[in-house]
Design a protein around this motif. Structure first.
Motif, mmCIF file in Angstrom:
data_model
loop_
_atom_site.group_PDB
_atom_site.id
_atom_site.type_symbol
_atom_site.label_atom_id
_atom_site.label_comp_id
_atom_site.label_asym_id
_atom_site.label_seq_id
_atom_site.Cartn_x
_atom_site.Cartn_y
_atom_site.Cartn_z
ATOM 1 N N ARG A 1 -50.866 27.543 -3.147
ATOM 2 C CA ARG A 1 -49.960 26.635 -2.550
ATOM 3 C C ARG A 1 -49.422 27.278 -1.168
ATOM 4 N N GLN A 2 -48.978 28.564 -1.164
ATOM 5 C CA GLN A 2 -48.482 29.036 0.090
ATOM 6 C C GLN A 2 -49.472 29.165 1.041
ATOM 7 N N HIS A 3 -50.622 29.485 0.706
ATOM 8 C CA HIS A 3 -51.617 29.605 1.669
ATOM 9 C C HIS A 3 -52.722 28.582 1.878
ATOM 10 N N ALA A 4 -52.248 27.402 1.625
ATOM 11 C CA ALA A 4 -52.983 26.279 1.878
ATOM 12 C C ALA A 4 -53.472 25.948 3.347
ATOM 13 N N TYR A 5 -54.587 25.628 3.599
ATOM 14 C CA TYR A 5 -54.823 25.491 5.066
ATOM 15 C C TYR A 5 -55.464 24.091 5.034
ATOM 16 N N ASP A 6 -55.518 23.422 6.267
ATOM 17 C CA ASP A 6 -56.266 22.184 6.368
ATOM 18 C C ASP A 6 -57.883 22.739 6.635
ATOM 19 N N PRO A 7 -58.835 22.021 6.235
ATOM 20 C CA PRO A 7 -60.115 22.555 6.138
ATOM 21 C C PRO A 7 -60.594 22.289 7.677
ATOM 22 N N ILE A 8 -61.392 23.111 8.219
ATOM 23 C CA ILE A 8 -62.045 23.032 9.508
ATOM 24 C C ILE A 8 -63.088 21.931 9.605
#
Length: 147
Positions: free
Chosen positions: A135-142
């Motif tokens: 959850r802390q390192h969630a990112y939006d997919p490129i």
């Protein structure tokens, strides 16, 4: 203050007498010369400025610290030590258990170990930590197709 050197001058006669007495003392003059010889490279390389800046930052931290900040830092330190202690104990216990094992467990043996409540609780803890990290390192997919 002496406006030439920005050094405060002794305000009493006894202070002036003590300063004059130090200038007449050969041991004091020799010590002062040795100190200046050690300070010369620091002054030339402007490294003494960094020491003064570090002392200034330290003084600022001391001025800013209050009881609440000290309590918060103490609690964080205590929790960190407790966490380290618990992890160390768990590692020692696991290492001792592994030393008592005569052979490496098979895949079925590992599944049998999962029947123990302590193992399941540990696995649940590890999976919870993994979820929190995710959850802390969630990112939006490129989107590589957009352009």
């Amino acid at each position: 203050m002496n406006h030439v050197s920005d050094v405060s001058e002794p305000k009493t006669q006894s202070g002036r007498a003590a300063a004059a007495g130090l200038l007449q003392d050969d041991a004091a003059l020799q010590g002062l010369a040795e100190l200046m010889a050690k300070l010369e490279p620091l002054l030339a390389g402007r490294r003494l400025n960094r020491v003064v800046d570090l002392l200034s930052v330290t003084a600022d931290v001391v001025d800013m610290s209050d009881a609440y900040m000290v309590e918060k830092m103490a609690k964080a330190f205590e929790e960190g030590v407790g966490m380290t202690w618990a992890a160390g104990n768990a590692a020692r216990m696991a290492a001792a258990k592994m030393e008592r094992m005569e052979e490496t467990p098979s895949l079925i043996g590992l599944l049998r170990m999962a029947k123990e409540p302590e193992v399941r609780r540990g696995l649940a803890f590890l999976l919870s930590v993994a979820g929190a990290l995710g959850r802390q390192h969630a990112y939006d997919p490129i989107d590589y197709t957009a352009d």
